[in-house]
Design a protein around this motif. Structure first.
Motif, PDB file in Angstrom:
ATOM      1  N   PHE A 158       0.833  -1.204   0.000  1.00  0.00           N
ATOM      2  CA  PHE A 158       0.000   0.000   0.000  1.00  0.00           C
ATOM      3  C   PHE A 158       0.874   1.263   0.000  1.00  0.00           C
ATOM      4  O   PHE A 158       0.664   2.176  -0.799  1.00  0.00           O
ATOM      5  CB  PHE A 158      -0.900  -0.051   1.243  1.00  0.00           C
ATOM      6  N   LEU A 159       1.843   1.267   0.875  1.00  0.00           N
ATOM      7  CA  LEU A 159       2.702   2.453   0.968  1.00  0.00           C
ATOM      8  C   LEU A 159       3.568   2.630  -0.275  1.00  0.00           C
ATOM      9  O   LEU A 159       3.859   3.747  -0.691  1.00  0.00           O
ATOM     10  CB  LEU A 159       3.600   2.352   2.209  1.00  0.00           C
ATOM     11  N   ASP A 160       3.969   1.514  -0.836  1.00  0.00           N
ATOM     12  CA  ASP A 160       4.841   1.598  -2.008  1.00  0.00           C
ATOM     13  C   ASP A 160       4.119   2.218  -3.201  1.00  0.00           C
ATOM     14  O   ASP A 160       4.758   2.824  -4.066  1.00  0.00           O
ATOM     15  CB  ASP A 160       5.350   0.201  -2.360  1.00  0.00           C
ATOM     16  N   ARG A 161       2.828   2.051  -3.262  1.00  0.00           N
ATOM     17  CA  ARG A 161       2.053   2.633  -4.363  1.00  0.00           C
ATOM     18  C   ARG A 161       1.702   4.088  -4.107  1.00  0.00           C
ATOM     19  O   ARG A 161       1.268   4.782  -5.000  1.00  0.00           O
ATOM     20  CB  ARG A 161       0.755   1.843  -4.561  1.00  0.00           C
ATOM     21  N   LEU A 162       1.880   4.507  -2.895  1.00  0.00           N
ATOM     22  CA  LEU A 162       1.399   5.830  -2.499  1.00  0.00           C
ATOM     23  C   LEU A 162       2.363   6.932  -2.937  1.00  0.00           C
ATOM     24  O   LEU A 162       3.578   6.767  -2.836  1.00  0.00           O
ATOM     25  CB  LEU A 162       1.269   5.855  -0.967  1.00  0.00           C
ATOM     26  N   ALA A 163       1.824   8.008  -3.452  1.00  0.00           N
ATOM     27  CA  ALA A 163       2.663   9.170  -3.795  1.00  0.00           C
ATOM     28  C   ALA A 163       1.790  10.408  -3.744  1.00  0.00           C
ATOM     29  O   ALA A 163       0.656  10.397  -4.222  1.00  0.00           O
ATOM     30  CB  ALA A 163       3.266   9.005  -5.182  1.00  0.00           C
ATOM     31  N   PRO A 164       2.283  11.469  -3.151  1.00  0.00           N
ATOM     32  CA  PRO A 164       1.461  12.679  -3.067  1.00  0.00           C
ATOM     33  C   PRO A 164       1.380  13.368  -4.425  1.00  0.00           C
ATOM     34  O   PRO A 164       2.288  13.228  -5.248  1.00  0.00           O
ATOM     35  CB  PRO A 164       2.222  13.538  -2.057  1.00  0.00           C
ATOM     36  N   PRO A 165       0.335  14.100  -4.671  1.00  0.00           N
ATOM     37  CA  PRO A 165       0.242  14.837  -5.947  1.00  0.00           C
ATOM     38  C   PRO A 165       1.228  15.997  -5.940  1.00  0.00           C
ATOM     39  O   PRO A 165       1.664  16.460  -4.882  1.00  0.00           O
ATOM     40  CB  PRO A 165      -1.202  15.335  -5.951  1.00  0.00           C
ATOM     41  N   ARG A 166       1.578  16.432  -7.148  1.00  0.00           N
ATOM     42  CA  ARG A 166       2.501  17.561  -7.222  1.00  0.00           C
ATOM     43  C   ARG A 166       1.819  18.858  -6.813  1.00  0.00           C
ATOM     44  O   ARG A 166       2.476  19.782  -6.355  1.00  0.00           O
ATOM     45  CB  ARG A 166       3.029  17.706  -8.648  1.00  0.00           C
ATOM     46  N   ALA A 167       0.537  18.918  -7.014  1.00  0.00           N
ATOM     47  CA  ALA A 167      -0.188  20.134  -6.647  1.00  0.00           C
ATOM     48  C   ALA A 167      -1.663  19.790  -6.525  1.00  0.00           C
ATOM     49  O   ALA A 167      -2.123  18.757  -7.024  1.00  0.00           O
ATOM     50  CB  ALA A 167       0.015  21.225  -7.707  1.00  0.00           C
ATOM     51  N   GLY A 168      -2.346  20.656  -5.821  1.00  0.00           N
ATOM     52  CA  GLY A 168      -3.794  20.581  -5.864  1.00  0.00           C
ATOM     53  C   GLY A 168      -4.450  19.776  -4.772  1.00  0.00           C
ATOM     54  O   GLY A 168      -5.642  19.507  -4.845  1.00  0.00           O
ATOM     55  N   ALA A 169      -3.732  19.349  -3.764  1.00  0.00           N
ATOM     56  CA  ALA A 169      -4.369  18.598  -2.683  1.00  0.00           C
ATOM     57  C   ALA A 169      -3.969  19.210  -1.350  1.00  0.00           C
ATOM     58  O   ALA A 169      -2.803  19.200  -0.998  1.00  0.00           O
ATOM     59  CB  ALA A 169      -3.962  17.131  -2.747  1.00  0.00           C
ATOM     60  N   ALA A 170      -4.970  19.737  -0.611  1.00  0.00           N
ATOM     61  CA  ALA A 170      -4.709  20.298   0.714  1.00  0.00           C
ATOM     62  C   ALA A 170      -4.873  19.191   1.756  1.00  0.00           C
ATOM     63  O   ALA A 170      -5.307  18.083   1.442  1.00  0.00           O
ATOM     64  CB  ALA A 170      -5.679  21.438   0.989  1.00  0.00           C
ATOM     65  N   SER A 171      -4.494  19.477   2.982  1.00  0.00           N
ATOM     66  CA  SER A 171      -4.635  18.448   4.019  1.00  0.00           C
ATOM     67  C   SER A 171      -5.692  18.879   5.040  1.00  0.00           C
ATOM     68  O   SER A 171      -5.661  20.010   5.531  1.00  0.00           O
ATOM     69  CB  SER A 171      -3.285  18.213   4.694  1.00  0.00           C
TER      70      SER A 171
END
Lengths: 301, 509
Positions: A158-171
């Motif tokens: 699961f973690l290996d597939r995970l990557a944050p977007p370069r832009a456009g997603a707030a937390s």
């Protein structure tokens, strides 16, 4: 949504280091754990579970329904019957998946991934049920709670597939709330760079979850040096551009604002008895994880 | 004065500078820097519109426009005209064929006329004439006139030295004036690529006396035998009468020959011993009369007068008397070669007989400077040397260990060998040794001298090779210092300054 695959990755994580961390956790939690029948371990914590934990002397104010009349008849003083806290043995590791985690460089995201892996490993090693959740302004991905080695492998994938977007997603912290339960504790890993009222967000989470722990990952480049003269900055999450008349002056202002934000987070966590660990992205994940385990471990019984 | 090889390029440079100005006409905000949380910076926030007033127009457009102008100027080929003009250089192929006569005019004259005419036609104000066969010989004329050029031309049989003018200082152009007789300059023309080739000459036929040689007959009556060599350096068959006569006018040979083009004929003859000088001629005269005759002095072929000291031993006297290149003379004769057998500083060869003599321990060895004497092999057992022999003045020629047997003192030779010892005098090496010593003192071979007078075969041909005149116009005859490199360096300096300014203004990380 564009994903930056170069930001994450678990390729440089060594399983031997995870094992070492597990041993450290074993030492930290010695004498603080109860062993339940079977292979599973449960936390030594009184709660509202079904299984008997131990007897404790009755003190005024204690709920009379907890009195163990049969045992009290055999003993000189009344005792109450305590049950183990079974719900607290289920954990959710919540990972901030917003664009700011990959800004300004990949170090913060890599540390976050490594910490999530480490906490998953420790929790599963200690017999807890643990799951993973990636959130930004919504829940981006979920690895349902599970136990044992198979769950660790699922978590790694699961973690290996995970990557944050370069832009456009707030937390948004409260985005995790639907997947938490009163008997499900949570470890939140993120930068906690939020413009809103952090205390309100924490209260919402506490209301819907069991124990709550925070790991904040900062980066020296959160307030970069723009040099003298005019400068323009662009928010990694919302993409807004700000023009600054003097980069150096603006940086001092931003630095002060960041310090205030840090202080507010510390205060809010202290008031709510939420363990908080602050790690810089330049730290090793092992040092950060050990630091957090020390902060979060309960006092010896 | 500044001038440009390609002035039109300057328009491009100006256009480039204008384009730079246009690109920088409006101020632009600096490129955005990505941050994790922009709200941290809100207190210092400005809108784009507000900030644009705060951002000054980038003044470096001036610098970059200057770089564009500098590069454009360099491409335009700037040069600074100096006050001292560089003259046209005219290489004159002053070989002997310039003395040939074409239609009644000597080639050197017609070549001078043509060169002067071509220079006038090309409006060349100043020219420097350089000899192709006499390095360093040159003539500089402000107004090239045919007479001055002709007076300067001095044909010589020296071969052309073919200078690499490509490495010479810049000139106002290079011309070549030639009759084309010497084909060796063809490759030089390919290398130097002169701007113009001025050529003259039409006659092709030339028969020359290329050599006259005599020697003494080895076993015949007193006198000389010899040959005269005739060469047809022309392109057609030639009929010539060959006449050989003494200085007194006495005819030795008179015959007619037919000679094919490129062929060489040798005619033998005999002359009396009292002849002093002979002259060979071919007739009729052709375009180049200079090589129609050749003279030879016979003096060097005669036996040389020699005075032999009465103190010399029998063996020495007999060997010298048998030498065919020597003629024994009385003691009072001047201009004779003198052989002395006692200490005599005036003798050409001084042979010591004052013993005692002793055998040598080491084998005799000639020094390198002994020259042809090194062919005379002397065995250690044949040789005895005076006991007082030691390294004195002069240069040793023959040594045995540390003993000097024969030495040279200037033009003289001094010997400490025992020349009366029969172990040596009975050997064939003995007369050969004396002959070698005599040759060295006389400076020539006396035994069988061959006396000759000859001409180089390359100097006999007058038939012109035809070279194509490139006909390039005369370049600007002014000296100009090229400014391309300094301009490019200036552009590089501006570029470096621009980079330095850019580095200074970059945010620190």
């Amino acid at each position: 949504m564009v994903r930056d695959s170069s930001a994450g990755g678990l390729t440089d994580l060594d399983l031997r280091d995870l094992t070492a961390l597990g041993r450290i956790a074993d030492l930290l939690f010695i004498g603080r754990e109860g062993r339940t029948p079977g292979a599973a371990r449960r936390r030594l914590r009184a709660g509202h579970g079904e299984e008997f934990l131990d007897h404790q002397s009755y003190s005024p104010g204690t709920d009379a329904r907890l009195l163990d009349w049969r045992a009290s008849a055999r003993l000189p003083d009344p005792v109450i019957r305590r049950r183990g806290d079974e719900g607290a043995s289920e954990w959710m590791v919540c990972l901030d998946n917003s664009a700011s985690m990959a800004a300004p460089g990949p170090r913060r995201w890599r540390l976050a991934l490594h910490l999530a892996t480490a906490f998953l490993h420790v929790l599963l090693r200690h017999g807890h049920t643990a799951g993973l959740l990636a959130y930004s302004d919504n829940v981006d991905a979920l690895c349902p709670p599970g136990r044992g080695e198979p769950q660790f492998r699922r978590g790694l994938a699961f973690l290996d597939r995970l990557a944050p977007p370069r832009a456009g997603a707030a937390s948004t912290l409260s985005a995790c709330a639907p997947h938490l339960r009163p008997r499900r504790s949570a470890i939140l890993i993120g930068d906690f760079l939020m413009d809103g009222d952090l205390a309100v967000e924490l209260d919402r989470l506490r209301a819907s979850s069991g124990e709550l722990q925070l790991v904040r990952i900062s980066d020296a480049e959160d307030v970069p040096d723009l040099g003298r003269g005019p400068a323009t900055i662009e928010d990694a999450e919302i993409g807004s551009r700000l023009s600054l008349s003097d980069g150096e002056t603006a940086r001092a202002v931003a630095r002060r604002r960041l310090d205030e934000l840090d202080a507010a987070l510390v205060t809010a966590c202290a008031q709510r008895r939420i363990p908080l660990t602050h790690c810089d992205s330049s730290m090793t994940w092992l040092a950060c994880a050990v630091s957090h385990l020390r902060a979060a471990s309960p006092p010896r019984a | 004065m500044l001038e440009f090889a390609y002035p039109a390029v300057l328009l491009g440079a100006a256009a480039a500078a204008g384009a730079v100005w246009w690109l920088y006409r409006r101020p632009e905000l600096p490129p955005a820097t990505g941050v994790a949380a922009a709200f941290l910076w809100h207190d210092a926030e400005r809108t784009d519109a507000e900030a644009s007033h705060l951002v000054r127009r980038d003044r470096r457009w001036v610098l970059r426009a200057a770089i564009a102008v500098a590069i454009g100027t360099a491409v335009a080929g700037p040069r600074w005209l100096t006050s001292s003009p560089s003259p046209m250089v005219v290489w004159i192929d002053d070989g002997p064929s310039l003395l040939a006569v074409d239609d009644g005019v000597v080639r050197a004259e017609s070549l001078a006329e043509r060169v002067a005419a071509k220079l006038r036609e090309a409006a060349v104000p100043e020219a420097e004439f350089r000899s192709l066969r006499q390095p360093g010989r040159h003539l500089r004329l402000d107004r090239p006139e045919a007479a001055a050029i002709r007076a300067w031309i001095a044909p010589t049989e020296s071969p052309p030295f073919l200078p690499l003018t490509g490495s010479a200082p810049a000139t106002g152009g290079i011309w070549l004036a030639t009759d084309g007789a010497d084909g060796r300059i063809a490759s030089w023309i390919e290398t130097v690529r002169p701007d113009r080739i001025v050529q003259t000459g039409s006659e092709t036929e030339n028969v020359a006396v290329s050599a006259v040689a005599v020697r003494r007959p080895w076993d015949g009556p007193p006198g000389f035998i010899g040959f005269v060599e005739i060469v047809n350096a022309g392109d057609g068959v030639a009929h010539r009468a060959v006449r050989l006569s003494e200085a007194s006018g006495a005819e030795i040979l008179n015959t007619e020959i037919v000679i094919e083009p490129g062929q060489t004929r040798r005619l033998s003859f005999q002359i009396e011993a009292d002849a002093t000088r002979i002259r060979a001629t071919v007739a009729p005269a052709d375009a180049l009369s200079r090589d129609d005759s050749l003279e030879l002095s016979l003096e060097a072929a005669r036996p040389i007068a020699t005075i032999v000291d009465a103190a010399c031993g029998e063996a020495v006297r007999a060997a010298l008397a048998a030498h065919p290149g020597l003629r024994m003379a009385d003691a009072g004769r001047s201009n004779a070669l003198r052989v002395a057998c006692h200490p005599d500083a005036t003798a050409d060869i001084e042979l010591h007989r004052d013993g005692p003599f002793e055998a040598v321990a080491d084998p005799p060895a000639w020094r390198a400077i002994a020259g042809a004497l090194r062919d005379v092999r002397l065995d250690r057992s044949w040789v005895r040397v005076g006991s007082t022999a030691r390294a004195l003045d002069g240069e040793p020629l023959l040594m045995a260990g540390d003993k000097t047997l024969i030495r040279a003192e200037g033009g003289r030779i001094v010997s400490d060998l025992d020349l009366d010892d029969r172990k040596l005098t009975r050997r064939p090496a003995f007369p050969a040794l004396l002959s070698g010593l005599l040759d060295r003192v006389a400076g020539r071979a006396l035994l069988d001298p061959l006396v000759r007078s000859e001409r180089a075969a390359d100097s006999l041909r007058i038939a012109p090779h035809t070279f194509t005149d490139p006909g390039r116009p005369a370049p600007i005859a002014s000296a100009a210092a090229p400014l391309t490199l300094p301009t490019l360096l200036a552009a590089l300096a501006l570029l470096g300054l621009d980079i330095a300014l850019g580095v200074r203004s970059r945010p620190r990380r």
